[in-house]
Design a protein around this motif. Structure first.
Motif, PDB file in Angstrom:
ATOM      1  N   ILE A  13       0.860  -1.198   0.000  1.00  0.00           N
ATOM      2  CA  ILE A  13       0.000   0.000   0.000  1.00  0.00           C
ATOM      3  C   ILE A  13       0.887   1.235   0.000  1.00  0.00           C
ATOM      4  CG2 ILE A  13      -2.055   1.044   1.011  1.00  0.00           C
ATOM      5  CD1 ILE A  13      -2.406  -1.358   2.759  1.00  0.00           C
ATOM      6  N   GLY A  14       0.766   2.030  -1.064  1.00  0.00           N
ATOM      7  CA  GLY A  14       1.538   3.261  -1.196  1.00  0.00           C
ATOM      8  C   GLY A  14       2.723   3.052  -2.120  1.00  0.00           C
ATOM      9  N   GLU A  54      -8.454   0.522   4.950  1.00  0.00           N
ATOM     10  CA  GLU A  54      -8.135  -0.473   5.987  1.00  0.00           C
ATOM     11  C   GLU A  54      -6.939  -1.286   5.509  1.00  0.00           C
ATOM     12  OE1 GLU A  54     -11.457  -3.005   6.591  1.00  0.00           O
ATOM     13  OE2 GLU A  54     -12.712  -1.395   7.392  1.00  0.00           O
ATOM     14  N   ILE A  55      -6.278  -1.959   6.434  1.00  0.00           N
ATOM     15  CA  ILE A  55      -5.215  -2.887   6.026  1.00  0.00           C
ATOM     16  C   ILE A  55      -5.884  -4.206   5.683  1.00  0.00           C
ATOM     17  CG2 ILE A  55      -3.137  -4.103   6.772  1.00  0.00           C
ATOM     18  CD1 ILE A  55      -2.550  -1.748   8.623  1.00  0.00           C
ATOM     19  N   PRO A  56      -5.709  -4.679   4.437  1.00  0.00           N
ATOM     20  CA  PRO A  56      -6.410  -5.909   4.047  1.00  0.00           C
ATOM     21  C   PRO A  56      -5.836  -7.151   4.724  1.00  0.00           C
ATOM     22  CG  PRO A  56      -4.996  -5.123   2.269  1.00  0.00           C
ATOM     23  CD  PRO A  56      -4.866  -4.128   3.371  1.00  0.00           C
ATOM     24  N   GLU A  57      -6.592  -8.237   4.635  1.00  0.00           N
ATOM     25  CA  GLU A  57      -6.051  -9.520   5.109  1.00  0.00           C
ATOM     26  C   GLU A  57      -5.034 -10.014   4.105  1.00  0.00           C
ATOM     27  OE1 GLU A  57      -9.129 -12.298   5.902  1.00  0.00           O
ATOM     28  OE2 GLU A  57      -9.867 -11.131   7.604  1.00  0.00           O
ATOM     29  N   GLY A  58      -4.208 -10.954   4.506  1.00  0.00           N
ATOM     30  CA  GLY A  58      -3.201 -11.506   3.605  1.00  0.00           C
ATOM     31  C   GLY A  58      -1.932 -10.687   3.674  1.00  0.00           C
ATOM     32  N   PRO A  59      -0.830 -11.241   3.122  1.00  0.00           N
ATOM     33  CA  PRO A  59       0.466 -10.581   3.218  1.00  0.00           C
ATOM     34  C   PRO A  59       0.416  -9.139   2.707  1.00  0.00           C
ATOM     35  CG  PRO A  59       0.684 -12.773   2.280  1.00  0.00           C
ATOM     36  CD  PRO A  59      -0.778 -12.509   2.382  1.00  0.00           C
ATOM     37  N   VAL A  62       2.614  -1.999   4.484  1.00  0.00           N
ATOM     38  CA  VAL A  62       2.007  -0.663   4.546  1.00  0.00           C
ATOM     39  C   VAL A  62       3.130   0.359   4.417  1.00  0.00           C
ATOM     40  CG1 VAL A  62       0.566   0.922   5.875  1.00  0.00           C
ATOM     41  CG2 VAL A  62       0.236  -1.555   6.110  1.00  0.00           C
ATOM     42  N   ALA A  63       3.061   1.169   3.345  1.00  0.00           N
ATOM     43  CA  ALA A  63       4.121   2.161   3.087  1.00  0.00           C
ATOM     44  C   ALA A  63       3.472   3.462   2.626  1.00  0.00           C
ATOM     45  CB  ALA A  63       5.088   1.617   2.032  1.00  0.00           C
ATOM     46  N   THR A  64       2.528   3.943   3.416  1.00  0.00           N
ATOM     47  CA  THR A  64       1.713   5.086   2.980  1.00  0.00           C
ATOM     48  C   THR A  64       2.288   6.433   3.416  1.00  0.00           C
ATOM     49  OG1 THR A  64       0.299   4.466   4.833  1.00  0.00           O
ATOM     50  CG2 THR A  64      -0.493   3.921   2.641  1.00  0.00           C
ATOM     51  N   GLY A  65       3.409   6.418   4.099  1.00  0.00           N
ATOM     52  CA  GLY A  65       4.180   7.637   4.293  1.00  0.00           C
ATOM     53  C   GLY A  65       3.673   8.609   5.344  1.00  0.00           C
ATOM     54  N   PRO A  66       4.386   9.759   5.424  1.00  0.00           N
ATOM     55  CA  PRO A  66       4.058  10.753   6.457  1.00  0.00           C
ATOM     56  C   PRO A  66       2.696  11.394   6.241  1.00  0.00           C
ATOM     57  CG  PRO A  66       5.698  11.623   4.921  1.00  0.00           C
ATOM     58  CD  PRO A  66       5.534  10.183   4.592  1.00  0.00           C
ATOM     59  N   LEU A  67       2.166  11.283   5.010  1.00  0.00           N
ATOM     60  CA  LEU A  67       0.875  11.910   4.708  1.00  0.00           C
ATOM     61  C   LEU A  67      -0.171  10.836   4.424  1.00  0.00           C
ATOM     62  CD1 LEU A  67       2.403  14.669   2.406  1.00  0.00           C
ATOM     63  CD2 LEU A  67       1.854  14.837   4.832  1.00  0.00           C
ATOM     64  N   THR A  68      -0.093   9.740   5.134  1.00  0.00           N
ATOM     65  CA  THR A  68      -1.089   8.658   5.035  1.00  0.00           C
ATOM     66  C   THR A  68      -2.491   9.263   5.085  1.00  0.00           C
ATOM     67  OG1 THR A  68       0.404   7.060   6.047  1.00  0.00           O
ATOM     68  CG2 THR A  68      -1.938   6.611   6.286  1.00  0.00           C
ATOM     69  N   ASP A  98      -6.371  10.185   5.702  1.00  0.00           N
ATOM     70  CA  ASP A  98      -7.039  10.280   7.010  1.00  0.00           C
ATOM     71  C   ASP A  98      -7.717   8.969   7.413  1.00  0.00           C
ATOM     72  OD1 ASP A  98      -6.207  12.838   7.169  1.00  0.00           O
ATOM     73  OD2 ASP A  98      -8.134  13.740   6.619  1.00  0.00           O
ATOM     74  N   ALA A  99      -8.417   8.356   6.446  1.00  0.00           N
ATOM     75  CA  ALA A  99      -9.181   7.148   6.790  1.00  0.00           C
ATOM     76  C   ALA A  99      -8.237   6.012   7.219  1.00  0.00           C
ATOM     77  CB  ALA A  99     -10.018   6.712   5.593  1.00  0.00           C
ATOM     78  N   LEU A 100      -7.152   5.836   6.464  1.00  0.00           N
ATOM     79  CA  LEU A 100      -6.217   4.764   6.826  1.00  0.00           C
ATOM     80  C   LEU A 100      -5.487   5.112   8.131  1.00  0.00           C
ATOM     81  CD1 LEU A 100      -5.143   1.989   5.963  1.00  0.00           C
ATOM     82  CD2 LEU A 100      -3.281   3.156   4.778  1.00  0.00           C
ATOM     83  N   SER A 101      -5.183   6.394   8.324  1.00  0.00           N
ATOM     84  CA  SER A 101      -4.554   6.824   9.585  1.00  0.00           C
ATOM     85  C   SER A 101      -5.442   6.436  10.771  1.00  0.00           C
ATOM     86  CB  SER A 101      -4.365   8.348   9.622  1.00  0.00           C
ATOM     87  OG  SER A 101      -3.437   8.750   8.673  1.00  0.00           O
ATOM     88  N   ALA A 102      -6.729   6.719  10.615  1.00  0.00           N
ATOM     89  CA  ALA A 102      -7.669   6.414  11.707  1.00  0.00           C
ATOM     90  C   ALA A 102      -7.676   4.904  11.980  1.00  0.00           C
ATOM     91  CB  ALA A 102      -9.068   6.907  11.342  1.00  0.00           C
ATOM     92  N   TYR A 103      -7.626   4.129  10.901  1.00  0.00           N
ATOM     93  CA  TYR A 103      -7.632   2.668  11.050  1.00  0.00           C
ATOM     94  C   TYR A 103      -6.364   2.201  11.789  1.00  0.00           C
ATOM     95  CZ  TYR A 103      -7.692  -2.275   9.824  1.00  0.00           C
ATOM     96  OH  TYR A 103      -7.678  -3.642   9.900  1.00  0.00           O
ATOM     97  N   ILE A 104      -5.208   2.729  11.360  1.00  0.00           N
ATOM     98  CA  ILE A 104      -3.936   2.302  11.971  1.00  0.00           C
ATOM     99  C   ILE A 104      -3.896   2.735  13.437  1.00  0.00           C
ATOM    100  CG2 ILE A 104      -1.412   2.567  11.912  1.00  0.00           C
ATOM    101  CD1 ILE A 104      -1.654   2.995   8.866  1.00  0.00           C
ATOM    102  N   ARG A 105      -4.410   3.928  13.689  1.00  0.00           N
ATOM    103  CA  ARG A 105      -4.438   4.449  15.062  1.00  0.00           C
ATOM    104  C   ARG A 105      -5.274   3.533  15.963  1.00  0.00           C
ATOM    105  NH1 ARG A 105      -3.864   9.544  17.589  1.00  0.00           N
ATOM    106  NH2 ARG A 105      -5.548  10.055  18.996  1.00  0.00           N
TER     107      ARG A 105
END
Ligand code: FAD
Length: 432
Positions: free
Chosen positions: A7-8, A123-128, A131-137, A139-146
């Motif tokens: 991702i990214g 979201e981070i999907p299932e399976g291998p 995640v490389a979405t960087g300093p400006l990931t 908002d939605a993915l940031s919230a998920y990772i948080r």
């Protein structure tokens, strides 16, 4: 067929995708641009350089130069594109930014093992997955990772002061002392006379700053005012603030200086010190000039420049292994600035380590921890072993390398660090 999600497609994701694809692993490379943009990217190219076009010092006298050489030895796509698109820049490696990212985009888009998907993942999907979405990931993915990592393990801003090498401090001028001698003497103090302060203050308020982007303004309201903004409010603001001299008499003269710059230990080994209260938005060249005007820091080697920008990163000391594998989910890896490495080259290098290790995971092989004698290994060790409280992103620097054995003359250190790193990385090449 088994595949890996990356991702990214920034510096880290592009390198990771290449490392996987060249080992015969199928990759789904997700990049949200141009469907959704970040506030700093301007194109839809992969590995876009969002600011400067410099990949910093080349050659082995500098840790980031060693890091680049290690990447070349291990066959890095980012380094191949950088070398092919280099433009004259003295001792630095600067690139034609369009040519650089264009070459990477074309190569990855046409690779038979890579499917490019222009889509924002929320979201981070299932399976291998890497995640490389960087300093400006987004908002939605940031919230998920948080949510996934716990609220104390995901940071949004990076307001940091410059960090310098202890070895480069002039101890004829600088002295160890805590204010009013309270507790153990913990700070290094750089004393300034009124004349020195005046000249320095004048230089600071006229120094060039990086323009603040609209989305970054918020950081200034969180009690992290840049030193240059404070200085512009007036001399007293800094003299009664971070440069307050009371209780810090110079032991050599017994007198209280007009102003004092304090340095605080930054790593457990005691090789790095940060300038207390000096978070700054000055351009990097200007930071060097202003820092080196401080008495005792005339030859200061800055290993990490002060920054104030949006910077999402996870608490890697808690969450990651030195292979960039997530501790509690073995088919998940993080890479790039999101892990707390800082800089284009460092991000690409972490993508390389994550990509190599994800390939090993997919092939059922033992993962590789790069040795701490190498730039790559020393960074991976730093982000996974440093103090969990106040964990701050870091550029590659010799202060992170495993110490050299025995007593070594200061002027010989860099060459020895570099030679040892190259020897070790060549050994690693046999294992990957
Ligand atoms: P990036 O290169 O940003 O790549 C991440 C990619 O993920 C992007 O292409 C983005 O579009 C994509 N993405 C984000 N969210 C999603 C999602 N949910 N789904 C799909 N795709 C997504 N470093 C330097 O060495 N020199 C500099 O001059 C410099 N200037 C900087 C200026 C700014 C404003 C910032 C924020 C950082 C700067 N950095 C600089 C630091 C850093 O090195 C770079 O940001 C670098 O690009 C980080 O690499 P990366 O691969 O981690 O992230």
């Amino acid at each position: 067929m088994k595949f890996v999600n990356v991702i990214g497609a920034g510096l880290a994701g592009s390198e990771a995708a290449y490392q996987l694809a060249k080992r015969g692993i199928q990759v789904k490379l997700y990049e949200m641009r141009p469907v959704k943009n970040t506030p700093a990217h301007h194109t839809q190219n992969f590995a876009e350089l969002v600011c400067s076009n410099s990949l910093r010092a080349d050659g082995l006298a500098n840790a980031v130069g060693v890091l680049k050489e290690e990447m070349r030895i291990l066959d890095s796509l980012i380094m191949k594109a950088a070398d092919a698109n280099a433009v004259p820049a003295g001792g630095a490696l600067a690139v034609d930014r369009e040519g650089f990212s264009g070459q990477i985009t074309e190569f990855l888009s046409n690779h038979p093992n890579i499917e490019v998907i222009r889509e924002e993942l929320t979201e981070i999907p299932e399976g291998p997955t890497i995640v490389a979405t960087g300093p400006l990931t987004s908002d939605a993915l940031s919230a998920y990772i948080r949510e996934m990592t716990g609220h104390n393990s995901f940071y949004f801003y990076d307001a940091a002061a410059p960090i310098i090498e202890k070895d480069s401090i002039n101890f004829d001028k600088v002295y160890l002392k805590s204010r009013y001698d309270k507790g153990e003497a913990a700070y290094l103090n750089c004393p300034m006379s009124e004349e020195e302060f005046n000249a320095w203050h004048e230089a600071l308020i006229n120094a060039e700053v990086v323009p603040v982007k609209e989305f970054e303004k918020e950081v200034f309201f969180e009690g992290c005012m840049p030193i240059e903004v404070m200085a512009k409010r007036g001399r007293q603001t800094v003299l009664f603030g971070p440069m307050k001299p009371v209780g810090l008499e110079d032991p050599k003269t017994g007198e209280t200086p007009y102003a004092v710059v304090q340095l605080r230990q930054d790593n457990a080994a005691g090789t790095l010190y940060n300038l207390v209260g000096f978070q700054t938005h000055l351009k990097w060249g200007e930071q060097k000039r202003i820092v080196q005007m401080i008495p005792g820091l005339e030859n200061a080697e800055i290993v990490r420049y002060g920054v104030m920008h949006r910077n999402s990163f996870i608490n890697s000391p808690v969450l990651l292994r030195p292979t960039y594998q997530f501790k509690t989910r073995e088919d998940l890896f993080f890479a790039g600035q999101l892990t707390g490495v800082e800089g284009y080259v460092e991000s690409a290098a972490s993508g390389m380590v994550a990509g190599i290790n994800m390939a090993k995971y997919m092939l059922g092989e033992e993962l590789i921890e790069f040795p701490r004698e190498t730039a790559m290994g020393s960074m991976a060790y730093y982000i996974t072993h440093t103090s969990q409280d106040g964990f701050q992103p870091m550029n590659a620097n010799f202060g992170l390398f495993l110490d050299l054995p025995g007593r070594v003359k200061k002027k010989e250190k860099k060459a020895l660090y570099a030679a040892r790193a190259i020897e070790k990385i060549n050994e690693c090449k046999e294992l990957i």
